[in-house]
Enzyme design. Structure first.
Site, PDB file in Angstrom:
ATOM      1  N   SER A 715       0.816  -1.213   0.000  1.00  0.00           N
ATOM      2  CA  SER A 715       0.000   0.000   0.000  1.00  0.00           C
ATOM      3  C   SER A 715       0.847   1.258   0.000  1.00  0.00           C
ATOM      4  O   SER A 715       0.489   2.264  -0.605  1.00  0.00           O
ATOM      5  CB  SER A 715      -0.908  -0.004   1.232  1.00  0.00           C
ATOM      6  OG  SER A 715      -1.735  -1.131   1.225  1.00  0.00           O
ATOM      7  N   ASP A 842      -4.033  -5.417  10.500  1.00  0.00           N
ATOM      8  CA  ASP A 842      -4.086  -5.806   9.082  1.00  0.00           C
ATOM      9  C   ASP A 842      -3.565  -7.230   8.896  1.00  0.00           C
ATOM     10  O   ASP A 842      -2.735  -7.491   8.027  1.00  0.00           O
ATOM     11  CB  ASP A 842      -3.279  -4.826   8.234  1.00  0.00           C
ATOM     12  CG  ASP A 842      -3.651  -4.906   6.743  1.00  0.00           C
ATOM     13  OD1 ASP A 842      -4.737  -5.422   6.441  1.00  0.00           O
ATOM     14  OD2 ASP A 842      -2.856  -4.469   5.902  1.00  0.00           O
TER      15      ASP A 842
END
Length: 1015
Positions: A715, A842
């Site tokens: 990301s 996450d």
């Protein structure tokens, strides 16, 4: 005063005696009836607390028969039909334990283990003064252990294993002087071990493993002269081992593994603890040497000393004839000298030795010939990552039952050991990163049980051994970084990992390559392969990574590659490919595409990966045009615009000329600026806990951040493989500092990793906070390189198998369980054992990395939250960004604005666990409306457990009812799914704790081991 005469006493007549007896009998009948009624009512109240009775145990609990004949109830005739035993173990009961159980005043045994009882243990149990055995293990009981349990003064055994109990171990237990067995393992108990336990003079077994106990081990435990079993592993205990423990000559099992205990082991340990059978001090901070007296404990069977700071030479073990498992992995033993390995010969006396692991030490010298005299029971031998030289002894061929051989990461020389052909049971052979040379033997295909074959990083020459396709179980083949010059690529249909990069292979790719339909990872870069890319390559439909760069391939990209819809990384750079870039690449979910330095022409696509100039690379294709502006390609010229082409060329030439002038001046301007910039101190992020590596070192380590070194894109940046100047192989995570949230992610990851150290967390080695050579801000994290990639790559590489597909093509059941345990252990550490609690936020398969031993490491802390110390407000967290995870894995309460929590991580873990064993992603398109992976599994259990399980785990097992091992596998799958369901329930407070999840998985692992399952 009037005198009153009392009647003189008379002896009772028979009539009087008979009357008295009748009255007494009548009274006793009433009393006994009353007491019986108390027991009956107590049992009915117990029944009323049951919410689930799948076996119909309580169908007999009614007034039609005497309660002493009810299922699970035993009464005493001596005490006029009073209940003495209530045994309802292993009946799959759910509900709570009624407080009325305390009214069964004659109860001697209460056995409710292996059910699903929840809520608290009723305090009224403390009334049961006659109770001798309290067995409540393997339930879901919560709350504290009742302190008034000390009222049960006749207790001999207490079993509370594997529940959800919290609070401290009650010091009042120290008053139960008849207690022989105390089993409190696998709960959430905290605080210290009460010294009063040392008063239990009859105690024989003390199990406190898998809790959250802290503080030091009390010396008072040394008073337990009858103690045979002491297990304190997997806690947070610190300090040193009390000297008094080493006087307990009755000890047979001693386990303090996975704590924070330091100090050295007593020199006389083998003399004072001569009865030891199991001695486990692994994963602590012990230093000093291994005591020479250890060989006097001649009953030793299991001796794990791994993951400590032990040093010095290794003593002889010649008297340990019963030794089965010996591990000193990950210490500092040895000096690199020629005699470091002499102790191995003493282990030839261990006639039952099964596993021997001396990896990751400083052991030098050569492997002695005596290893050929090890017991033929040996199944695993590991000597990896030492400084061993010389050749691999031919005598190793005597170990005919060897299944795993690890010798990688040494300086072994010579040729491939020909005597390995005798090891027909080998499943794992790793000879990588040595100095072996010569040709690879043709007999490799005869090792038909091979699953993993790693020969990379040597100097092997000649051709790749033929007929490797006969190894029908082979999943991973790595022959990279050798000098192989074969003109043929092996087609092994079972493979999912193939790495032949950096050799001298020639010729074309065979059209049969399309038969490798399970191939997930293919790297044949850095060779001299030529010809066209075969269209059959499109049959490898589950490819995730395809690297063909640095070869001589020509022709166009075949249209058949449009079927590679799961591909994430595609590198075709540095070839002679031509034609247009196919539009189907736009539809792929590519994370990285490098088509540079070929002869592609025409317009560059603008969708998919081609919308991101940091993920797609097309430099060196002079005839390409169009694309997004960031690629700086010329505009495509239409047929009616040719008249303007000359003007464009002229303008471009002028621009290039001035551009070159600017580039020529740039080094001078930059050097002036850099001199001023370097005067400013660059602080290391995260408090300066790591060395701040210079940018130039990373530039050289990654070959200029070459696309050939790119191993992933996330990301907030890209990850490159690099080799530092000292030879350390690293993964360099380069932050895209222009991305919103990237800097916060960088700081969060530094902060999260600054104080943590755990064997299942990705290890950070250094950081770089600097300026690159263009004057831009540069930030990077340097991690230990994980050779086996991510769990994501291993879970989703295969198609739906058919009966013709052959044996398993993926992670085995036992390996998946071990990885799941690794992940749970890491999360438990972050949640419960760090200086400040860390929430990962996450957790998903792509953030779990696997090392060369296939051990799991949780990584990517870019979204981590740190709960600040001494802060009552649960919102007080250091956060990297507003994001709260990945769709499918993020807890549902996050979508409603809830703050991050341990329970949120547990939800993610539950979904990951279900994915690991079903092989189905939580985001699978088949889940619509209210159906999700959690509900899908709930609806299937237990009847359809095999239907929902990843088919790759069931290959070769057509009837799971035929063998006891298969029955154990099926039962364990149900248990695993139960854990996944318990972790992923919708209500946070109802989720299983990560500690309990890890504990239960360990029990499942042990059960599979006991059933004989390997792998």
């Amino acid at each position: 005063m009037e005198h009153i005469d009392f009647p003189s006493p008379k002896f009772p007549t028979w009539h009087h005696i008979f009357t008295i007896v009748l009255l007494l009998c009548s009274y006793n009948r009433v009393s006994f009836a009353s007491n019986n009624e108390t027991d009956r009512i107590a049992l009915l109240e117990f029944k009323s607390g049951i919410t689930l009775d799948p076996f119909g145990v309580f169908s007999s609990w009614n007034d039609s028969i005497d309660f002493c004949r009810w299922s699970g109830v035993t009464c005493s005739r001596r005490h006029h039909s009073r209940v003495t035993v209530l045994d309802l173990n292993s009946q799959k009961l759910s509900g709570s334990i009624s407080p009325h159980v305390g009214n069964l005043s004659f109860l001697r045994e209460l056995r409710l283990q292996n059910n699903s009882f929840d809520h608290e243990i009723p305090r009224q149990i403390g009334r049961l003064h006659r109770l001798r055995f309290l067995e409540l293990s393997n339930n879901s009981l919560a709350g504290d252990i009742p302190r008034n349990i000390s009222g049960c003064t006749n207790l001999i055994g207490i079993g509370l294993r594997n529940n959800r109990l919290t609070g401290q171990v009650p010091r009042e237990l120290g008053t139960l002087l008849k207690l022989q067995h105390l089993v409190l393992m696998a709960n959430n108990l905290s605080g210290s071990i009460p010294p009063s336990i040392g008063n239990l003079s009859s105690l024989e077994d003390l199990y406190l493993t898998f809790n959250s106990l802290s503080g030091s081990i009390p010396g008072a435990l040394g008073q337990l002269t009858k103690l045979a079993t002491l297990t304190l592993g997997f806690n947070m205990l610190s300090g040193t081992l009390p000297a008094s423990l080493f006087n307990l000559s009755s000890l047979t099992q001693f386990d303090v593994s996975c704590n924070q205990i330091h100090g050295s082991l007593p020199a006389t340990i083998g003399l004072t603890l001569s009865s030891l059978e199991y001695f486990n001090v692994a994963s602590n901070q012990f230093d000093g040497s291994i005591p020479f007296s250890i060989s006097n404990a001649t009953n030793l069977r299991v001796l794990p000393l791994e993951d400590n700071n032990l040093s010095g030479s290794i003593p002889s073990f010649e008297r340990l004839h019963n030794l089965e498992w010996f591990s000193i992995r990950s210490n500092h033993l040895g000096s690199g000298g020629s005699h470091d390995l002499s102790f191995l010969c003493s282990l030839t006396n261990a006639s039952s030795l099964k596993e021997l692991n001396v990896m990751e030490n400083r052991l030098g010298g050569s492997l002695p010939q005596c290893i050929g005299n090890f017991s033929i029971t040996l199944t695993a031998l590991g000597v990896s990552k030492n400084v061993i030289t010389g050749e691999i002894p031919r005598a190793i061929g005597n170990l005919v039952n060897l299944e795993k051989l690890y010798v990688d990461g040494n300086s072994l020389s010579g040729t491939f050991p020909l005597d390995l052909k005798n090891l027909q049971n080998l499943t794992y052979l790793n000879l990588s990163n040595n100095k072996l040379s010569g040709v690879l033997p043709s007999f490799l295909h005869n090792l038909s049980e091979l699953i993993y074959l790693y020969l990379d990083g040597n100097n092997f020459q000649g051709h790749i051994p033929p007929h490797l396709d006969k190894c029908q179980r082979l999943l991973s083949l790595d022959l990279s970084s050798n000098n192989l010059s074969d003109s043929g690529i092996p087609v092994v249909t079972s493979l999912f990992f193939l790495n032949l990069s950096h050799n001298h292979l020639t010729g074309a790719l065979p059209k049969e390559i399309g038969e490798m339909k399970n191939l997930n990872y293919m790297d044949i870069s850095g060779n001299m392969l030529d010809g066209d890319m075969p269209s059959s390559l499109g049959n490898c439909a589950v490819l995730v990574l395809l690297r063909l760069q640095d070869n001589l391939f020509q022709g166009s990209i075949p249209q058949s590659l449009s079927s590679l819809r799961g591909i994430k990384i595609l590198d075709l750079s540095c070839n002679n490919l031509s034609g247009g870039i196919p539009r189907f690449l736009e539809a792929f979910d590519l994370e990285y595409a490098n088509l540079s330095f070929n002869n592609f022409e025409g317009s560059l696509p603008t969708e998919g990966v081609f919308k991101n100039a940091t993920a797609a690379f097309v430099i060196g294709n002079e005839m390409l045009c169009g694309g997004i502006p960031e690629f700086h390609l010329p505009k495509c010229i239409s047929k009616n615009s040719k008249s303007k082409r000359l003007v464009h060329i002229l303008i471009l030439s002028i621009a290039i000329t001035f551009g070159l002038l600017g580039v020529a001046l740039l080094p001078f301007l930059y050097s002036c600026w850099l001199k001023e910039k370097r005067k400013e101190p660059i602080s290391s992020p995260g408090g300066g806990t790591w060395q701040n590596l210079p940018y130039g070192i990373l530039l050289r380590a990654t070959n200029g951040f070459s696309s050939t070194n790119l191993i992933g894109i996330g990301s907030f940046g890209s990850v490159y493989k690099g080799i530092l100047e000292n030879g350390t192989v690293v993964a360099v995570k380069v932050l895209n500092v222009t991305r919103h949230g990237a800097l916060k992610s960088f700081m969060a990851e530094c902060e999260a990793l600054k104080h943590i150290r755990h064997r299942n967390l990705l290890k950070i080695l250094s950081v770089c906070s600097s300026i690159d050579y263009c004057g831009n801000e540069f930030k990077a994290l340097i991690y230990k390189f994980m050779v086996n990639g991510s769990l994501e790559e291993w879970l989703h590489h295969h198609q739906e198998p058919t009966e013709a597909d052959g044996p398993s093509k993926s992670l085995s059941l036992l390996r998946r369980i071990k990885i799941a345990i690794d992940i749970a252990s890491a999360l438990d550490y972050l949640h419960n054992h760090c200086h400040s609690q860390i929430i990962h936020c996450d957790l998903k398969p792509s953030n779990v990395l696997l090392d060369d031993e296939m051990d799991g490491h949780v990584g990517d802390f870019g979204l981590a939250k740190i709960v600040l110390e001494n802060t009552p407000d649960t919102n007080s967290k250091i956060s990297s960004a507003g994001l709260r995870g990945t769709v499918g894995y993020a807890a549902p309460e996050y979508g409603m604005g809830s703050v991050v929590s341990r329970e949120g991580d547990v939800y993610s873990y539950g979904m990951l666990l279900l994915e690991m064993f079903t092989g189905i992603r939580p985001t699978d398109e088949s889940f619509k409306e209210n159906l999700n992976l959690h509900n899908f599994v709930v609806e299937a259990l237990p009847a359809r457990v095999l239907e929902i399980t990843d088919p790759i785990l069931l290959q070769g097992r057509k009837n799971y009812a035929c063998h006891s091992r298969d029955n154990a596998v099926q039962e364990c799958l149900v248990m695993v799914y139960g854990i996944g369901i318990g972790c992923s329930v919708g209500v946070p407070r109802e989720r299983m704790s990560i500690t309990e999840a890890g504990t239960q998985l360990c029990l499942i692992r042990d059960k599979l081991h006991a059933a004989g399952l390997q792998g």
